[in-house]
Design a protein around this motif. Structure first.
Motif, PDB file in Angstrom:
ATOM      1  N   PRO A  16      -6.633  12.093   0.283  1.00 35.31           N
ATOM      2  CA  PRO A  16      -6.575  10.616  -0.558  1.00 35.31           C
ATOM      3  C   PRO A  16      -7.322   9.670   0.702  1.00 35.31           C
ATOM      4  CG  PRO A  16      -4.748  11.398   0.736  1.00 35.31           C
ATOM      5  CD  PRO A  16      -5.720  12.745   0.681  1.00 35.31           C
ATOM      6  N   LYS A  17      -7.896   8.390   0.111  1.00 36.39           N
ATOM      7  CA  LYS A  17      -8.317   7.722   1.013  1.00 36.39           C
ATOM      8  C   LYS A  17      -7.613   6.357   1.129  1.00 36.39           C
ATOM      9  CE  LYS A  17     -13.199   8.639  -0.360  1.00 36.39           C
ATOM     10  NZ  LYS A  17     -14.546   8.129  -1.068  1.00 36.39           N
ATOM     11  N   ALA A  35      -2.534   8.371  14.847  1.00 35.72           N
ATOM     12  CA  ALA A  35      -3.429   7.830  13.758  1.00 35.72           C
ATOM     13  C   ALA A  35      -2.423   7.665  12.087  1.00 35.72           C
ATOM     14  CB  ALA A  35      -4.622   8.563  13.040  1.00 35.72           C
ATOM     15  N   VAL A  36      -2.262   6.541  11.600  1.00 35.26           N
ATOM     16  CA  VAL A  36      -1.496   6.329  10.693  1.00 35.26           C
ATOM     17  C   VAL A  36      -1.966   7.279   8.999  1.00 35.26           C
ATOM     18  CG1 VAL A  36      -0.751   4.596   8.827  1.00 35.26           C
ATOM     19  CG2 VAL A  36      -1.280   3.663  11.156  1.00 35.26           C
ATOM     20  N   GLU A  37      -3.261   7.557   9.293  1.00 36.49           N
ATOM     21  CA  GLU A  37      -3.667   8.287   7.951  1.00 36.49           C
ATOM     22  C   GLU A  37      -3.192   9.618   8.122  1.00 36.49           C
ATOM     23  OE1 GLU A  37      -8.321   9.364   9.609  1.00 36.49           O
ATOM     24  OE2 GLU A  37      -7.796   7.770   8.281  1.00 36.49           O
ATOM     25  N   VAL A  38      -2.823  10.221   9.222  1.00 39.34           N
ATOM     26  CA  VAL A  38      -2.273  11.644   9.180  1.00 39.34           C
ATOM     27  C   VAL A  38      -0.924  11.755   9.719  1.00 39.34           C
ATOM     28  CG1 VAL A  38      -4.596  12.360  10.185  1.00 39.34           C
ATOM     29  CG2 VAL A  38      -3.023  11.951  11.841  1.00 39.34           C
ATOM     30  N   TYR A  44       0.581  -1.186  -0.013  1.00 36.96           N
ATOM     31  CA  TYR A  44      -0.039   0.031  -0.008  1.00 36.96           C
ATOM     32  C   TYR A  44       0.959   1.267  -0.012  1.00 36.96           C
ATOM     33  CZ  TYR A  44      -3.038  -3.726   2.218  1.00 36.96           C
ATOM     34  OH  TYR A  44      -3.685  -4.543   2.270  1.00 36.96           O
ATOM     35  N   ILE A  45       0.612   2.130  -0.925  1.00 35.79           N
ATOM     36  CA  ILE A  45       1.385   3.425  -0.835  1.00 35.79           C
ATOM     37  C   ILE A  45       0.631   4.119   0.192  1.00 35.79           C
ATOM     38  CG2 ILE A  45       1.723   5.493  -2.222  1.00 35.79           C
ATOM     39  CD1 ILE A  45       3.381   2.825  -3.272  1.00 35.79           C
TER      40      ILE A  45
END
Length: 662
Positions: free
Chosen positions: A450-451, A477-480, A434-435
């Motif tokens: 981005p999702k 949180a990984v997404e941020v 996963y990028i």
């Protein structure tokens, strides 16, 4: 037989040294004088070479010399111009027949014999195995200085009948001049233990880690005649790491024998100094880690709930720095690309560490690499550590990430940092990549974000063999998360020197060396045929129970092969290929007015009955296997793809074609 000039001169030199040591020249002179005196007439004072050899043989002198030179065994009759053969695993099935192996007479070898076991009390009530019946077995796996060995399986019993010999090469060119025989003092500085792992395999082929033991072999350096007997008490693993599971009787012998042995005082002093040095390094690292943790908590009090893991317990219950579970590992010719390495790690079995009793708590057990590979399965941490090590070996900047998945479940995965700043997550259990594109929480609401496609929720720390970094961003949180590893306001680093002091490559360390990967011993074609034949029988029996007849279409079965090859290629490279040809071939094989159905499924084990039971749980597969209609033809194709350590990806495709009746 011909030898290179250098080897021939070395061999002559060794034989000459042995003859001088045994005073063979003096014995020949005595025999010569005695023969002339007793057997020849006074006028005939000359003796032929044949007569002299005959006299030497009669007195047993030639036999004595040959016995002393027993470590120089037969080499192949073919011309031998290559390097000496590597250490060989010898199995003494019939002790009366001596096994021969080609060894280099200029090097030292340790011959380790396992002469049975006792007090395996868990198997006290084990019945005697009947001839021809499958029973649970013990297998002993060894690793020493980049050499690996495996014993023949023996039936599980209170006193298992181990009777194996392993020839371990002690001498390495790295110790100095490769042509010089290493002496006892030099060998005393080799602190690598013999790592022994005991595996139990049950009647269904399931493996269990029984014990992991580090054998100190250097006691043989102080033994008379270079031979010593050792009793190794094996302790359990995980929650049973303080409980004895059995005892192995081991005999150690050096070849060639030492001219001069060391005193027990010298070897014991060396062992004590090494233990003291290791303990001091570990104590200093613990002091540093405590200080680092205090500083990390001072940044934000909420950091104490983040998954920042500095130490982990191995299978023996020993606390070790997590950085010591990772180091660059090169797979030689066994793996060609990082993505192939990810595929290999994903087909190793996944199993959480066993826990006794109930409760939702997860039993922690980070296995040493040898224990993980010999068992062929492990927890997500074992997979992530191995994948990170392989990616480091391929020259990538890789880290193990410690965090959580959905519902706060602790998890580990692997991350690589590209030179352009690209962050890629690798899921070690599936091989998926996963990028990572971070979300900007300060961006205006209308800006498209981005999702994330990855399953990871939080990240507490990352590490490899040289670095340890704690996440000190406002949110974990990984997404941020921003992976600017050089920004100490986002990632708090540990001292590289502190990590290097307790993690190899270094000096004395309690961390076991990494073993090399072994090539697969599974024959892919033979195994594919066997599983396919078993599945045909199972399908036929299942349909017979339903009152249905079974007609197999061999041509259709063969046409399924390209699809299975394409599925595996896609899993390895993320590239799909060959689908057009497969579809075209199937269309040609299925007559007009007929319907074709196919169902592919993937396994990492080779048990046909277990795979068939799993397939029947799928309504799509069950519909094909239990197909009713006019002119029903069934097909099944199995394709086994082999990887190092005899790991396998098994693809099965069931298919049917039948005439559609409206």
């Amino acid at each position: 037989m011909s030898l290179p000039p250098q080897k021939a001169s070395e061999l002559k030199q060794i034989i000459h040294q042995q003859l001088v040591k045994m005073d063979v020249h003096g014995k020949i002179r005595e025999v010569l004088a005695e023969t002339i005196r007793e057997e020849l007439a006074p006028e005939q004072q000359q003796i032929s070479t044949e007569d002299l050899i005959k006299a030497l043989r009669q007195r047993g002198i030639i036999d004595d010399v040959m016995k002393e030179l027993k470590f120089v065994t037969d080499v192949n009759e073919k011309e031998r111009t290559s390097a000496p053969k590597p250490s060989t695993h010898m199995v003494d099935r019939e002790p009366s027949v001596l096994k021969k192996t080609n060894i280099d007479p200029t090097r030292r070898y340790l011959y380790l014999q396992v002469l049975g076991g006792k007090a395996f009390l868990e198997h006290l009530q084990e019945p005697e195995p009947l001839p021809g019946h499958i029973c649970s077995t013990f297998t002993l796996c060894l690793h020493f200085r980049n050499q690996r060995f495996r014993s023949k399986p023996v039936p599980c019993a209170c006193e298992p009948d181990f009777n194996d010999g392993f020839l371990l090469e002690v001498h390495k060119d790295s110790l100095g001049d490769g042509s010089k025989m290493v002496d006892a003092t030099s060998m005393l500085s080799i602190c690598d233990p013999v790592h022994m792992v005991l595996i139990r395999t049950d009647t269904f082929g399931e493996t269990t880690l029984v014990a992991s033991y580090f054998l100190e072999w250097r006691s043989v350096l102080a033994a008379e005649n270079g031979v010593t007997n050792v009793t190794a008490e094996l302790l359990g693993v995980g929650t049973e790491s303080k409980v004895s599971v059995g005892v192995l009787n081991i005999r150690l012998e050096l070849y060639p024998h030492l001219n001069k042995t060391l005193s027990p005082e010298i070897t014991n002093t060396q062992f004590a100094l090494e233990r003291q040095k290791t303990a001091e390094k570990e104590r200093l690292f613990l002091v540093y880690a405590k200080q680092w943790w205090r500083e990390y908590l001072q940044i934000r009090p909420t950091h104490n709930v983040r998954l920042v893991k500095i130490f982990a317990q191995d299978e023996n219950g020993v606390n070790r720095p997590v950085c010591s579970f990772v180091r660059p590992l090169r797979a030689g010719r066994l793996l060609d690309t990082p993505r192939q390495a990810a595929r290999f790690v994903s087909v190793l079995g996944y199993e959480r560490a066993p826990v006794i009793g109930g409760g939702a708590g997860k039993q922690e057990q980070w296995c040493t690499l040898l224990a993980f590979l010999c068992r062929n399965k492990g927890d997500c941490e074992d997979h992530a550590n191995l994948l990170c090590s392989l990616l480091l070996g391929f020259g990538l900047e890789a880290f193990v990430c410690v965090g959580t998945k959905a519902k706060g479940v602790p998890h580990t995965w692997v991350m690589t940092c590209g030179t352009e700043g690209t962050i890629t997550f690798w899921e070690s259990l599936t091989g998926h990549r996963y990028i990572h594109r971070p979300i900007n929480p300060d961006a205006p609401p209308l800006v498209e974000q981005p999702k994330p496609l990855y399953p990871y929720r939080t990240i507490g720390c990352i590490f490899n063999h040289q670095k340890f970094l704690g996440n000190c961003q406002p949110s974990d949180a990984v997404e941020v998360c921003v992976f600017d590893l050089h920004d100490e306001s986002k990632w708090k680093p540990m001292s590289t020197e502190a990590i290097k002091s307790v993690c190899p490559p270094g000096t004395t360390s309690s961390v076991p060396p990494f073993p090399p990967l072994c090539a697969s011993t599974v024959d892919a074609a033979v195994t594919s045929n066997e599983i396919e034949l078993q599945l045909r029988i199972l399908v036929s029996e299942h349909r017979k129970d339903l009152g249905l007849s079974t007609v197999w279409d061999d041509h259709l079965s063969y046409l399924l092969s390209p699809a299975l090859a394409a599925y595996e290629l896609e899993r390895t490279t993320s590239v799909s290929a060959g689908n057009e040809e497969f579809q075209d071939a199937v269309r040609r094989a299925v007559p007009e007015g007929h319907t074709f159905k196919g169902f592919p499924i993937h396994f990492v084990y080779r048990n046909a009955r277990r795979a068939f039971a799993t397939c029947l749980r799928s309504p799509f597969c069950e519909e094909i296997i239990c197909c009713r209609g006019d002119q029903v033809r069934l097909a099944v194709r199995v394709r086994v793809f082999t990887y190092p350590e005899s790991a396998c990806a098994v693809w099965i495709m069931f298919a049917c074609k039948y005439r559609s009746v409206l």
